[in-house]
Every structure is written in C-alpha cells, then in structure tokens.
Design an enzyme around this catalytic site. Structure first.
Site, short mmCIF file in Angstrom:
data_model
loop_
_atom_site.label_atom_id
_atom_site.label_comp_id
_atom_site.label_asym_id
_atom_site.label_seq_id
_atom_site.Cartn_x
_atom_site.Cartn_y
_atom_site.Cartn_z
N LYS A 136 0.84 -1.20 0.00
CA LYS A 136 0.00 0.00 0.00
C LYS A 136 0.88 1.25 0.00
CE LYS A 136 -3.79 -2.45 2.21
NZ LYS A 136 -4.50 -2.80 3.45
N ASP A 150 -10.67 3.06 4.42
CA ASP A 150 -11.07 1.68 4.10
C ASP A 150 -12.58 1.55 3.94
OD1 ASP A 150 -8.78 -0.02 3.86
OD2 ASP A 150 -8.38 0.32 5.99
N GLN A 209 -4.38 -1.50 9.63
CA GLN A 209 -4.27 -2.82 9.00
C GLN A 209 -4.91 -3.89 9.87
OE1 GLN A 209 -3.08 -3.42 5.83
NE2 GLN A 209 -3.85 -5.49 6.16
#
Ligand code: NAD
Length: 284
Positions: free
Chosen positions: A53, A120, A97
């Site tokens: 990422k 997200d 994460q």
C-alpha cells in the site's frame, strides 16, 4: 475460452487518475494527501500488505507516515493513537491494517477512526451511508470489483447477480453496490442449502468465500461474468482464488484471474479514497 478481466490494467488506470488528482490538489492547495499506516503486531502477510500500500501511495504521489508497533498496543493506547491521528490536520487518511492482534477490539478501533479519515470504508457510519443509498467512502475491495465490471462494460441493470460470502468488508457491501446498480442480487453463505443452484443462475458471479477453488466450472452458468475475490495460498505455495479458474473459464464469458484480478484493485481504490478524503477535508 473466457476473456480475462485484467485487474492490473484497470488498477493502473485508476492510479494514473489518482496521480493526476494528487498533483492538481498539490498545485491548488500546496497540500500532499497523507496516509497514516497503523500496523500492530508482527503478522507477516499484514507487513506485506502495508508495504504494498505504501509503495502504491508513493507511486501516486501520496505521502505515508508509519505507526508501526511490532509488540502491539493495548486497546486504550490504540484508541489514544487513533484520536491523535483524527485530530492531526496533516493526516488525511488512516489505514488501520487488519486483523488486529488478539486482545484488541477491532469493532471499537474501527469506530474510533474519524469517518472522514476512514479510507477503508469500514466505519459503521460510512457503511450506513452505503446502505442508505448515499455512499461517501466505499470499501476498497467491493469498489474495485465494481470498477472492473464497469471498465469491461458489464451490464448490471436487471442482471442476475450472485455474491458468495457475506463478510462486512466484501460480500455485504458488494451486494449493496450491485443492488444500487439495479442487479437482482442473491447472497450465499455457509448456511446456503444448495450453493450450485444459485451460482448456476448467476449472470454475474462474485465470489468472496475465502475457500480455495470452492466454485468449480460445473457451478458456473454458461456465459457468466465471474469475479473471484479470494486469495488463498496452497501448501505448495501457489496462490489461488475461490474459483477453480481452469474449469470456470471454460464456461464463463469473462473471469478475473488470481493473482492479477481484484487484488491490485483494492490497493488502487484505497489511493482513490485517500485523495477523496483529502479533498473533502480541504473542502475543494
Ligand atoms: P470472511 O472469511 O470474512 O468471509 C467469508 C464469507 O464466505 C462468509 O460470509 C462465509 O459465510 C462465506 N463462505 C465461506 N465458505 C463458504 C462456502 N463453502 N459456501 C458459501 N459461502 C461460504 O472472508 P472475507 O474477508 O470476505 O474474504 C474472502 C476472500 O477474499 C478471502 O480469500 C480473502 O483473502 C479475500 N480478500 C481479497 C481481497 C482482495 O484485495 N482481493 C480483499 C479482501 C479479502
């Protein structure tokens, strides 16, 4: 033989758009969109995901700042960190994460992220907006699936769409997005009685079950478009999806490969979400 739906290609297109958007934003406001990467624990796949990422962020001109805690953090310390990042105007997106190490409450942590920095798209408020039909930020993987379908001009209006898997991060939001595009959506899960009876009806079949090659060719309708979200590593080390590519591609009209299908799209959509988050916070 089915057409391959090339996620790498579509991801490159999205990234190029994001890169141009980042550059325009910088010219206009002097601000570089910045992503905070929060990683707790020492789980090897998570480290790889975060590294990927960050690499893609750099390619798009997005800055990233690391908040790495290999020893983990207590839940109160994690919540305090998220509050600090929420309050920091130099941070536009927070990438927490998952999975979090044992002992951390994921739901509480996700809800502690400011909805406008939730790149997200997992915050309950953002999922609620999606359900209400007025999405703000979309979860990256389902958004990436839609981007692939749109890139290849797959007609969704009135189509029979079947989603296998009902997770909060993939199956459920993907079903909502397909519904919003006027598909007739069926959701299947572990308690579905006759999975093949449903998948065989699907003109658009999206599979996110986390079970290697659970969908065989004989479960695929002739001429279907198949999107395989699954990523599974076999004992041999080989990466496979939730669909048996070889047999399914004999019946499908088009299919995403694994790797090189949905995977690259997820990261590209995260970059798009970060740019959009920065623009909203800067009110441009
Ligand atoms: P999950 O385990 O949270 O959910 C899986 C869902 O599939 C559950 O709702 C379960 O009911 C259903 N399911 C499991 N076995 C089934 C079966 N035999 N028949 C019918 N339904 C079944 O998984 P997830 O987080 O949604 O991820 C699904 C897959 O997608 C995994 O392989 C994961 O690695 C992959 N994934 C890929 C990306 C990407 O970027 N490509 C992103 C997220 C997840």
């Amino acid at each position: 033989m089915a057409q391959t739906l090339d996620g790498k290609l579509v991801a490159q297109k999205v990234l190029a758009e994001v890169k141009a958007g980042v550059s325009a934003l910088k010219d206009r406001t002097g601000t570089v969109p910045t992503l905070a990467a929060v990683l707790l624990g020492d789980f090897a796949p998570s480290k790889i995901y975060v590294a990927n990422k960050k690499k893609m962020a750099a390619e798009a001109g997005i800055a990233s700042r690391d908040f790495l805690y290999p020893e983990g953090l207590s839940q109160p310390d994690l919540l305090a960190l998220l509050r600090r990042l929420n309050a920091d105007p130099a941070i536009h997106g927070i990438l927490l994460q998952l999975p979090l190490p044992q002992g951390c409450d994921e739901d509480e942590a996700i809800a502690a992220i400011a909805p406008e920095k939730d790149v997200d798209g997992f915050h309950p408020m953002n999922l609620g907006h999606l359900l209400a039909g007025a999405p703000t930020v979309l979860p990256c993987t389902p958004a990436g699936v839609m981007e692939i379908l749109d890139h290849y001009g797959v007609e969704l209006k009135g189509a029979e769409a079947v989603v296998v898997g009902r997770s909060r991060i993939v199956g459920k939001p993907l079903a909502q997005l397909l519904l919003a595009r006027h598909a007739t959506v069926t959701m299947c899960h572990t308690r579905t009685r006759d999975l093949a009876a449903h998948t065989l009806r699907a003109e658009v079949l999206c599979v996110a079950a986390g079970r290697p090659q659970v969908i065989k060719g004989e479960m695929v309708r002739e001429g279907a478009v198949v999107v395989d979200v699954g990523i599974n590593r076999l004992e041999s080390g080989k990466l496979v999806g939730d669909v048996d590519f070889e047999s399914a591609s004999k019946r499908a009209r088009a299919i995403t490969p694994v790797p090189g299908g949905v995977g690259p799209m997820t990261v590209a959509m995260l970059m798009r979400n970060t740019l959009q988050a920065a623009k909203r916070q800067l009110q441009v």
